[in-house]
Design a protein around this motif. Structure first.
Motif, short mmCIF file in Angstrom:
data_model
loop_
_atom_site.label_atom_id
_atom_site.label_comp_id
_atom_site.label_asym_id
_atom_site.label_seq_id
_atom_site.Cartn_x
_atom_site.Cartn_y
_atom_site.Cartn_z
N ALA A 52 -52.63 17.58 2.06
CA ALA A 52 -52.05 18.87 2.43
C ALA A 52 -51.46 18.78 3.82
CB ALA A 52 -53.10 19.98 2.38
N VAL A 54 -50.36 21.45 6.64
CA VAL A 54 -50.57 22.87 6.93
C VAL A 54 -49.66 23.31 8.08
CG1 VAL A 54 -52.26 24.63 7.58
CG2 VAL A 54 -52.97 22.66 6.18
N ILE A 63 -48.15 25.57 2.93
CA ILE A 63 -48.94 24.35 2.84
C ILE A 63 -48.33 23.45 1.78
CG2 ILE A 63 -51.22 23.36 2.40
CD1 ILE A 63 -52.40 26.10 3.17
N LEU A 65 -48.49 20.42 -0.71
CA LEU A 65 -49.58 19.79 -1.43
C LEU A 65 -49.11 18.52 -2.11
CD1 LEU A 65 -51.10 22.98 -3.11
CD2 LEU A 65 -52.02 21.74 -1.14
N THR A 123 -45.72 23.60 -3.12
CA THR A 123 -45.99 24.32 -1.88
C THR A 123 -46.76 25.60 -2.18
OG1 THR A 123 -43.95 23.48 -0.91
CG2 THR A 123 -44.97 25.37 0.16
N TYR A 163 -59.70 25.01 7.29
CA TYR A 163 -59.21 24.21 6.17
C TYR A 163 -59.91 22.85 6.16
CZ TYR A 163 -55.00 27.09 7.32
OH TYR A 163 -54.12 28.09 7.65
N MET A 172 -59.74 21.28 -2.10
CA MET A 172 -59.39 21.81 -0.80
C MET A 172 -59.98 23.20 -0.68
SD MET A 172 -55.62 22.38 0.92
CE MET A 172 -55.49 22.93 2.63
N TRP A 382 -48.53 12.18 2.13
CA TRP A 382 -47.91 13.44 2.55
C TRP A 382 -46.39 13.34 2.39
CZ3 TRP A 382 -51.71 10.90 5.43
CH2 TRP A 382 -52.98 11.51 5.38
#
Length: 786
Positions: A52, A54, A63, A65, A123, A163, A172, A382
């Motif tokens: 994730a 953020v 966020i 994902l 997202t 988080y 998560m 990511w």
């Protein structure tokens, strides 16, 4: 010998304590006083599979994902160009006639398909009903706990979000709170560049979707049908979003879920895919992603939040806390991380930032490399793009390997294992590649790969430039990681059952691929040096040649390690002798007219003397057969090559060059390059008038190639360890390349070859105390030097 070393260590303990840092500036916190506007400002989280990024917005938190197993494509057909090998004799004949242009054109016929791409899952948006502006905003990422937190105040109410992504729970979790009862209201929705549909079921928002069965590399440009979907093909995914509230009302709407007038709530995100292995069709032979995601939620939702959080932190710290690092007193002021980077770029001192960057590299590996057979890719885990830079794939002419340079020496050996298993996968397809593209035995891996273990040379069947498309030493290089894993762990069972058969297969490919030159030396033909070009004596530019130094450097290292593995296991004597004979016949290194290590068979000029790749220096690092002590002439030639190339280059290349300077025992030069690696770079999409570009570090500490590539983070972190400890099969050197700027310090938990773990402290660049512990008993004659 091991017990005797320990007694010597105990006898020379002369420690004088290091002063604790007076500054409040942290060596484990990234923090900011405003939300992220761009991806390169986000806080990245991961549990080795689920990722994730953020943003931490106030009225709307975005966020990104990802899931490590969500890629475009499906199992590769390794027989895609079954008669490509028939071109090899013609290419060799052209090279024998010194017709490099013809050889280059013929080399295009020895190409296959492009790799597939790492896909963005989607997202998540968390939208709040704040009407007033916010104050006292702070967002932070604590890499010592793998925990992110955001706080701000609106109309006198403090809002907090926490988080984390749990490996044990495989979810998560986001805890949202307000300081005033009933002041918390938010809405959650989801969007994706993939195909998906949303349904609601109780307190759960359910997303079901699938990835494309094909995605063209973005560098191929804006071509038609670049991304292809078929509801009956491609990897499936399920994303579940559930709210667990203590008060207020959960609101269910089509395509969204939310909370109204609450005080505290926990948002759970469970993500699973149908990926079931590199050789299984994810649509017809895949895992049940929906059932797996449901199972995650069913297990975790009833459990107390603090218990799940505690288990997550314990699991994460089992890896992270193995290494502690201190560089003594720092006078750097307390600043947000982006401002801190800018200040550092002005040449100012910030020792804790240097430690933070090192530990952040370890954080990223823990967060992105815990899925069996699925190593960290070009962007870790990511990625927000459906056609990401360089497909966010496995580029094996440096980038995948650099991702794992820090695994063993920074005490994260288990996180090397996803790569170990992946090597087994590409060796499977690579046997076909060796046979059909090169006409030889063994296994080969070329320039690119993906989750489907693609091993063929890329280029789109002739559309790629051989300067990058036709390189075929990826398997040779990757095989050295198998030996590194063994020599750091001394796991003889791993060496016997897993590593050696793969090492032997890589060595077999090299044995069969080598040919004799006119002097009787063994060389490769055809050959390329990754992404680099030469200029011949008559002024023509080319990339296909014979006897490239990089090829032979990697083959040397592969042969040396395969021989040692065979000796340790007491097996394959006949094969070992064959390798030893070939090793003696390899074309020797050559020093060029400028005192540099020659990259080409002839002393040609480089088309780009400052080129980012330095593959022909492989023997110095990550290899071990060039050293200042044993091969001083070659080491000096490597140094001259680096001087010619200069220090200004891309992010990952800086990471590599720092390691090379450390191996040359030049700590001050390594440190100066480390500082340039931490040069502040603005986000890619930022359009400000004073935009800072180039290779360096983005505001969130991710590496700027540019664009983002994670290998620079990993290479830079590995280089810190290389400055402090160097080791080989016979020797451990303490502080071999310590820069003057780090005259005082201590480190605990760093590892050396032979299964050793080291704790040491130093002052005035002199070791004052050290303890070396062998984690696994094995008879070796190591020596310790300072």
């Amino acid at each position: 010998m091991i017990n005797r070393i320990h007694l010597i260590i105990t006898a020379i303990t002369l420690f004088v304590g290091i002063e604790n840092p007076a500054s409040a500036q942290s060596d484990h916190l990234l923090w900011y006083n405003k939300p992220a506007q761009f991806f390169e400002e986000t806080m990245v989280l991961g549990n080795g599979k689920l990722g994730a990024a953020v943003f931490g917005g106030i009225k709307s938190d975005k966020i990104f994902l990802n899931d490590a197993t969500l890629w475009s494509g499906e199992p590769v057909n390794p027989y895609m160009n079954p008669e490509a090998y028939k071109q090899i004799p013609s290419i060799r004949e052209a090279l024998k006639n010194e017709n490099y242009k013809l050889a280059n054109e013929l080399n295009r016929k020895v190409q296959g398909a492009f790799s597939q791409s790492y896909a963005p899952l989607g997202t998540m948006h968390i939208k709040f009903n704040h009407t007033d502006s916010a104050s006292m905003y702070r967002r932070e990422l604590d890499i010592s706990k793998s925990l992110s937190k955001i706080t701000y105040n609106v109309s006198g109410v403090t809002f907090t979000r926490e988080y984390f992504i749990s490996k044990p729970a495989r979810v998560m979790m986001i805890k949202l709170t307000s300081s005033k009862k009933g002041a918390l209201s938010f809405n959650v929705d989801f969007e994706s560049l993939l195909k998906f549909e949303i349904t609601n079921q109780g307190n759960t928002l359910r997303v079901k979707g699938y990835a494309p069965y094909h995605a063209e590399p973005v560098y191929r440009g804006n071509i038609a049908n670049s991304v292809k979907f078929d509801e009956n093909r491609g990897t499936r995914f399920s994303s579940l979003f559930r709210i667990k509230n203590t008060d207020g009302q959960v609101i269910i709407q089509h395509g969204s879920i939310g909370l109204k007038n609450g005080t505290e709530a926990i948002l759970y995100i469970a993500i699973e895919t149908s990926f079931n292995g590199f050789d299984k069709n994810p649509a017809t032979e895949g895992k049940s992603d929906a059932l797996l995601a449901d199972s995650c939620l069913k297990k975790v939702v009833p459990v107390n939040y603090e218990s799940v959080k505690h288990a997550h932190i314990n699991d994460y710290q089992n890896y992270f806390n193995r290494v502690s690092f201190n560089l003594g007193k720092t006078n750097a002021p307390e600043l947000p991380t982006d401002e801190r980077l800018k200040r550092y770029a002005e040449g100012k001192e910030d020792k804790n930032l240097e430690i933070l960057y090192f530990q952040f590299g370890r954080y990223l590996l823990i967060s992105s490399s815990r899925t069996a057979g699925v190593p960290a890719n070009l962007q870790g885990i990511w990625n927000p793009y459906i056609r990401p830079p360089w497909s966010s794939n496995y580029t094996t002419n440096i980038n995948l390997q650099e991702n794992y340079w820090l695994a063993e020496n920074t005490n994260l050996s288990e996180l090397h294992e996803p790569l170990m298993k992946f090597i087994g996968h590409v060796a499977h397809t690579g046997k076909v590649t060796a046979k059909t593209f090169y006409g030889v035995e063994g296994w080969a891996l070329c320039h690119n790969s993906d989750i489907w273990a693609m091993s063929n040379p890329v280029g789109g069947f002739g559309q790629g430039d051989p300067v990058w498309a036709n390189w075929n030493m990826g398997g040779t290089w990757l095989s050295t990681h198998l030996w590194e894993h063994y020599i750091f762990t001394l796991d003889k069972n791993f060496l016997k059952q897993k590593a050696y058969p793969l090492m032997k297969g890589a060595a077999r490919f090299c044995l069969n691929w080598l040919v004799k030159d006119k002097k009787g030396n063994l060389i490769t033909s055809p050959s390329t040096s990754p992404e680099a070009s030469f200029i011949t004596a008559d002024g023509s530019k080319g990339s296909t040649l014979y006897g490239g130094t990089a090829d032979l450097a990697m083959i040397r290292e592969c042969f040396l390690q395969t021989i040692r593995a065979s000796q340790i296991l007491g097996t394959d004597i006949t094969f070992r002798k064959e390798v030893e004979s070939a090793l003696r016949q390899l074309q020797p290194y050559q020093v060029g007219k400028n005192g540099n290590l020659q990259e080409w068979y002839y002393d040609w000029d480089d088309a780009d003397p400052k080129h980012r790749h330095q593959s022909h220096l492989f023997g110095l690092f990550p290899g071990h057969h060039i050293t200042p002590g044993l091969t001083p002439e070659l080491a000096n030639a490597c140094k001259k090559t680096l001087q010619i190339k200069g220090d200004e280059t891309t992010g990952w290349s800086k990471g590599w060059r720092i390691n090379l300077w450390a191996r040359l025992l030049d700590g001050n030069h390594a440190y100066q390059m480390y500082r340039t690696l931490l040069s502040y770079v603005d986000p890619d999409q930022y359009k400000g008038p004073d935009k800072k570009t180039g290779g360096g570090t983005y505001p969130n500490l991710l590496d700027a190639h540019p664009p983002f590539q994670i290998d620079g983070n990993f290479g830079g972190a590995a280089a810190v360890a290389e400055m402090l400890v160097q080791s080989n099969e016979n020797q451990i050197r303490l502080l071999p390349a310590l820069p003057d700027a780090w005259d005082t310090g201590k480190i605990k938990g760093i590892c050396a070859r032979g299964g050793f773990e080291i704790e040491m402290e130093w002052q005035n660049k002199s070791v004052k105390k050290y303890t070396i512990t062998q984690k696994k008993e094995e008879r070796h004659n190591w020596s310790i030097t300072e």
